[in-house]
Design an enzyme around this catalytic site. Structure first.
Site, mmCIF file in Angstrom:
data_model
loop_
_atom_site.group_PDB
_atom_site.id
_atom_site.type_symbol
_atom_site.label_atom_id
_atom_site.label_comp_id
_atom_site.label_asym_id
_atom_site.label_seq_id
_atom_site.Cartn_x
_atom_site.Cartn_y
_atom_site.Cartn_z
ATOM 1 N N PHE A 25 74.226 49.292 28.507
ATOM 2 C CA PHE A 25 73.563 48.052 27.709
ATOM 3 C C PHE A 25 72.631 48.659 27.267
ATOM 4 C CE2 PHE A 25 71.715 43.838 28.665
ATOM 5 C CZ PHE A 25 72.000 42.982 28.901
ATOM 6 N N ALA A 59 70.466 49.351 33.228
ATOM 7 C CA ALA A 59 69.062 51.150 33.964
ATOM 8 C C ALA A 59 69.046 50.162 35.424
ATOM 9 C CB ALA A 59 68.110 49.770 33.008
ATOM 10 N N HIS A 91 65.527 37.916 33.666
ATOM 11 C CA HIS A 91 65.828 39.208 35.097
ATOM 12 C C HIS A 91 64.686 40.479 34.583
ATOM 13 C CE1 HIS A 91 69.134 37.732 35.683
ATOM 14 N NE2 HIS A 91 70.009 37.941 35.123
ATOM 15 N N PHE A 116 60.840 58.893 33.034
ATOM 16 C CA PHE A 116 61.491 57.930 33.063
ATOM 17 C C PHE A 116 61.524 57.436 31.655
ATOM 18 C CE2 PHE A 116 59.263 52.934 32.260
ATOM 19 C CZ PHE A 116 60.773 52.536 32.691
ATOM 20 N N ARG A 130 61.053 52.924 18.562
ATOM 21 C CA ARG A 130 60.804 53.896 19.626
ATOM 22 C C ARG A 130 62.244 54.568 19.342
ATOM 23 N NH1 ARG A 130 57.715 49.760 20.338
ATOM 24 N NH2 ARG A 130 56.212 49.739 21.116
#
Ligand code: INI
Length: 158
Positions: A25, A59, A91, A116, A130
């Site tokens: 995704f 995720a 969501h 993570f 990022r």
């Protein structure tokens, strides 16, 4: 505190085995995180055959996959990569929250470092920032955290 014993992990990939689990995704972002992680692995001396990359739908699927990889006993660390954009989904809280909590639980249950490397951002622009090539790529930073933790756990022993 002078004289205290200090235990630190080095950024060394030689002799380590790491698994990366990456969500599909938002792949326009996650692909760059994955590239950053692979580049960091190679930069720190990791061998291609010692790095496993697993792709999953999103995720939400990262925790169960990371836990399975960690529980296999084959990897010194697992890196989870994904991208959840608040503006893109109602969501957000469910996906981002379950992902973060699930990854932490998986690490605590297996005692394998699970890193993570999931972007949880407000906008696409923040995600792009990022995931940019070079310094500041969160995939590269996640891989370095994995190597550091693998070093710490190797020193701590079982
Ligand atoms: N998965 C992501 O990785 N990022 C998202 O932003 C996202 N959104 O927007 O919903 C997302 N959803 C899919 C989810 O992770 C699962 O793959 C899906 O619900 C099937 O379980």
């Amino acid at each position: 505190m002078s004289g205290a014993r200090l235990l630190e992990g080095q950024l060394e990939a030689r002799g380590r085995k790491v698994a990366v689990v990456a969500a599909r995704f938002n792949d326009f972002i996650v692909a760059s995180l994955l590239k950053g992680a692979q580049t960091a692995w190679a930069r720190h001396g990791g061998a291609l055959e010692d790095l496993l990359v697993v792709r999953v739908p999103g995720a939400f699927e990262l925790p169960v996959t990371a836990r399975k990889l960690a529980a296999s006993g084959r990897y010194d660390a697992v890196v989870a990569l994904g991208c959840v954009i608040r503006g893109g989904t109602p969501h957000f809280e469910y996906v981002a929250g379950e992902c973060a909590g699930g990854l932490q639980r998986a690490a605590l249950e297996t005692l394998v470092p699970i890193i993570f490397g999931v972007l949880t951002v407000e906008t696409v622009e923040q995600a792009i920032e990022r995931a940019a090539t070079g310094e500041g790529n969160k995939g590269g930073e996640a891989m370095e955290a994995a190597l550091e933790m693998a070093g710490v756990f190797a020193e701590l022993g079982s």
